[in-house]
Design a protein around this motif. Sequence first.
Motif, PDB file in Angstrom:
ATOM      1  N   VAL A   7      49.064 101.025  32.600  1.00 22.43           N
ATOM      2  CA  VAL A   7      50.027 101.816  33.382  1.00 22.43           C
ATOM      3  C   VAL A   7      49.686 103.298  33.273  1.00 22.43           C
ATOM      4  CG1 VAL A   7      52.453 102.505  33.610  1.00 22.43           C
ATOM      5  CG2 VAL A   7      51.874 100.115  33.161  1.00 22.43           C
ATOM      6  N   LEU A   8      49.462 103.756  32.056  1.00 19.89           N
ATOM      7  CA  LEU A   8      49.124 105.163  31.845  1.00 19.89           C
ATOM      8  C   LEU A   8      47.833 105.536  32.566  1.00 19.89           C
ATOM      9  CD1 LEU A   8      49.684 107.898  30.535  1.00 19.89           C
ATOM     10  CD2 LEU A   8      48.557 107.036  28.456  1.00 19.89           C
ATOM     11  N   ALA A   9      46.844 104.660  32.496  1.00 15.73           N
ATOM     12  CA  ALA A   9      45.577 104.934  33.179  1.00 15.73           C
ATOM     13  C   ALA A   9      45.802 105.102  34.682  1.00 15.73           C
ATOM     14  CB  ALA A   9      44.578 103.807  32.908  1.00 15.73           C
ATOM     15  N   THR A  60      49.330 114.216  32.513  1.00 17.82           N
ATOM     16  CA  THR A  60      48.032 114.870  32.665  1.00 17.82           C
ATOM     17  C   THR A  60      47.564 115.588  31.413  1.00 17.82           C
ATOM     18  OG1 THR A  60      48.484 115.179  35.006  1.00 17.82           O
ATOM     19  CG2 THR A  60      46.779 116.550  34.064  1.00 17.82           C
ATOM     20  N   PHE A  61      48.475 116.268  30.724  1.00 17.26           N
ATOM     21  CA  PHE A  61      48.070 117.141  29.632  1.00 17.26           C
ATOM     22  C   PHE A  61      48.415 116.634  28.239  1.00 17.26           C
ATOM     23  CE2 PHE A  61      49.019 120.526  33.009  1.00 17.26           C
ATOM     24  CZ  PHE A  61      47.752 120.420  33.555  1.00 17.26           C
ATOM     25  N   VAL A  62      49.295 115.634  28.132  1.00 19.16           N
ATOM     26  CA  VAL A  62      49.743 115.215  26.808  1.00 19.16           C
ATOM     27  C   VAL A  62      49.472 113.736  26.554  1.00 19.16           C
ATOM     28  CG1 VAL A  62      51.735 115.027  25.259  1.00 19.16           C
ATOM     29  CG2 VAL A  62      51.555 116.973  26.816  1.00 19.16           C
ATOM     30  N   GLU A  63      50.089 112.884  27.339  1.00 21.35           N
ATOM     31  CA  GLU A  63      50.093 111.450  27.058  1.00 21.35           C
ATOM     32  C   GLU A  63      48.715 110.815  27.103  1.00 21.35           C
ATOM     33  OE1 GLU A  63      52.682 110.030  25.843  1.00 21.35           O
ATOM     34  OE2 GLU A  63      54.120 111.619  26.303  1.00 21.35           O
ATOM     35  N   ILE A  64      47.834 111.331  27.904  1.00 21.02           N
ATOM     36  CA  ILE A  64      46.515 110.735  28.102  1.00 21.02           C
ATOM     37  C   ILE A  64      45.554 111.038  26.954  1.00 21.02           C
ATOM     38  CG2 ILE A  64      45.495 112.638  29.408  1.00 21.02           C
ATOM     39  CD1 ILE A  64      45.168 108.964  30.402  1.00 21.02           C
TER      40      ILE A  64
END
Length: 155
Positions: A7-9, A60-64
């Motif tokens: 999902v995150l991808a 974009t900047f944290v979770e990935i």
Amino acid sequence: FRTLEDVLAALHLQVNDWAEQAVRAAVADAAGLPLADRVATIFHAYAADVTADPRRIRITFVEIVGVSPRLEEQRLARRARWIDLIRAEAEAAVARGEAAPRDYRLPAAAFIGSVNGLLHDWSAGWVDATLDEVVTELVRQLLGILRPVEWENGR
């Protein structure tokens, strides 16, 4: 989706696709503008898109970051696309005589680091500024990269 990582991808790719579409549309809209106006138009489009929903910034900047080798490879591949886009615009500005001739790989990567850090910190409330002030500062940084003082003074 089989996993939360899947999902995150997918979300990461979608958010980047939206931002890239906004930037490419702004590039077309800014054709023929002087460099400073062109850079501001393009970067305002990017910032407006990526900050349209606070979840986009987090994705974009944290979770990935650092989730897994697979997502780190995806993140770095997307970063490379942004570097290529910045380099292409910089090289076009050089061809028009508006920017210093140089290899823009390293400066583009450094600029992306500034963008990621400042937009994240702004969205987290750690930077006391409006989005316009943040964008203006980032545009100044990019213009400084494209037109260093020594180039402006003919050195």
